[in-house]
Design a protein around this motif. Sequence first.
Motif, short mmCIF file in Angstrom:
data_model
loop_
_atom_site.label_atom_id
_atom_site.label_comp_id
_atom_site.label_asym_id
_atom_site.label_seq_id
_atom_site.Cartn_x
_atom_site.Cartn_y
_atom_site.Cartn_z
N MET A 1 47.08 30.82 34.71
CA MET A 1 47.63 30.78 35.83
C MET A 1 46.75 31.40 37.05
O MET A 1 46.27 32.38 36.86
CB MET A 1 48.80 31.42 36.09
N LEU A 2 46.57 30.47 37.90
CA LEU A 2 45.53 31.43 39.02
C LEU A 2 46.21 32.24 39.73
O LEU A 2 47.52 32.22 40.36
CB LEU A 2 45.19 30.16 40.14
N VAL A 3 45.66 33.41 39.87
CA VAL A 3 46.34 34.55 40.66
C VAL A 3 45.90 35.22 41.95
O VAL A 3 46.30 35.94 42.72
CB VAL A 3 46.63 35.87 39.62
N ALA A 4 44.57 34.63 41.92
CA ALA A 4 43.53 35.23 42.86
C ALA A 4 42.41 34.54 42.96
O ALA A 4 41.83 33.83 42.28
CB ALA A 4 43.26 36.63 42.92
N ALA A 5 41.96 34.26 44.42
CA ALA A 5 40.81 33.54 44.40
C ALA A 5 39.80 34.07 45.71
O ALA A 5 40.38 34.64 46.74
CB ALA A 5 40.91 32.00 44.88
N THR B 1 31.44 40.68 50.51
CA THR B 1 31.92 41.88 49.57
C THR B 1 33.21 42.23 49.69
O THR B 1 33.84 42.56 48.53
CB THR B 1 30.97 43.04 50.25
N GLU B 2 33.80 42.05 50.61
CA GLU B 2 35.24 42.54 50.74
C GLU B 2 36.12 41.52 49.93
O GLU B 2 37.04 41.90 49.25
CB GLU B 2 35.87 42.65 52.26
N ALA B 3 35.79 40.10 49.96
CA ALA B 3 36.58 39.16 49.20
C ALA B 3 36.38 39.13 48.03
O ALA B 3 37.39 39.10 46.96
CB ALA B 3 36.19 37.88 50.05
N VAL B 4 35.14 39.63 47.35
CA VAL B 4 34.82 39.78 46.19
C VAL B 4 35.42 40.98 45.42
O VAL B 4 35.97 41.02 44.28
CB VAL B 4 33.20 39.59 45.75
N GLY B 5 35.55 41.81 46.17
CA GLY B 5 36.27 43.34 45.82
C GLY B 5 37.70 43.18 45.69
O GLY B 5 38.28 43.47 44.78
N GLU B 6 38.38 42.32 46.65
CA GLU B 6 39.76 42.09 46.43
C GLU B 6 39.97 41.12 45.22
O GLU B 6 41.13 41.47 44.64
CB GLU B 6 40.46 41.35 47.71
N LEU B 7 39.32 40.17 44.81
CA LEU B 7 39.37 39.28 43.80
C LEU B 7 39.34 40.29 42.55
O LEU B 7 40.16 40.05 41.74
CB LEU B 7 38.48 38.35 43.74
N LEU B 8 38.18 40.85 42.40
CA LEU B 8 37.97 41.85 41.08
C LEU B 8 39.14 42.91 41.02
O LEU B 8 39.53 43.32 39.73
CB LEU B 8 36.71 42.53 41.08
N ALA B 9 40.01 43.23 41.96
CA ALA B 9 41.03 44.00 41.87
C ALA B 9 42.43 43.60 41.48
O ALA B 9 43.35 44.14 41.23
CB ALA B 9 41.23 44.76 43.23
N ALA C 1 30.89 43.79 38.51
CA ALA C 1 31.74 42.97 37.85
C ALA C 1 31.72 42.97 36.31
O ALA C 1 30.38 42.97 36.04
CB ALA C 1 31.96 41.27 38.48
N ALA C 2 32.43 43.22 35.62
CA ALA C 2 32.38 43.30 33.99
C ALA C 2 33.28 42.53 33.25
O ALA C 2 33.15 42.86 31.96
CB ALA C 2 32.32 44.92 33.57
N LEU C 3 34.11 41.77 33.85
CA LEU C 3 35.11 40.99 33.03
C LEU C 3 34.68 39.70 32.57
O LEU C 3 33.61 39.08 32.99
CB LEU C 3 36.32 40.74 33.64
N PRO C 4 35.27 38.87 31.40
CA PRO C 4 34.86 37.60 31.07
C PRO C 4 34.75 36.70 32.24
O PRO C 4 35.71 36.58 33.04
CB PRO C 4 35.92 37.31 30.08
#
Length: 232
Positions: A1-5, A34-42, A105-108
Amino acid sequence: MLVAAAVCPCPPLLVPEVAAGAAAELDGLRAACTEAVGELLAADLQLLVLVGDGPQAEVWTEGGAGSFHRYGVPLGVRLPSGGVDGPELSPSLTVGAWLLERAGAALPTHACAVPGDAPADRMLGLGQGLAGLADRVGLLVLGDGSARRSVKAPGYLDERAEGFDAEVARALGAADTAALAALDPRLGAELLAAGRAPWQVLAGAARGAGLGGRLRYQDAPYGVGYFVASWS
């Protein structure tokens, strides 16, 4: 399921080493990304998928790498997980990999390139499939708006470009999946809007997910529409 983008543009000039002396001109855009990617990774993701345009449909599931050598910069990047075998990442996905590397970032991570002439219904179906790959999926969607926003733009001025980009910006800010799904592929191609297909992948992935949107950036430096948005 998509939870963030996160939605980001993908001009090579986003990378300071490529922009060189003009890097400061895109400081605001770079900060918004940078802010958008940071929120996504959180967002406590199990899987992250990059989606961007490319000359042909390709998928990377075991890692991947790209470089900025074509712009005269000896800089290479790679997806956060997996190796570097297989085809080189498309230019848009290479910028996405740079954004993720910069954010630590370090996730799959998987990546998917979609051609600019891909039919809308196919992109919507692809997005639905990507959203089903894990319980908590995040998308980093790379794509530019019209490249015909001014007489100095890469495609020269088209009077329809500003209205097209305004509707895209509204839809991204409102997480309006129906409006993104309704974007006309032919008009998008005529306006040189490379983000049309990736945005429709997002629309397919987010259907029924109940996400809200926030538009972080909207401008057209160099005559090309750039948008940054967060969906959560």
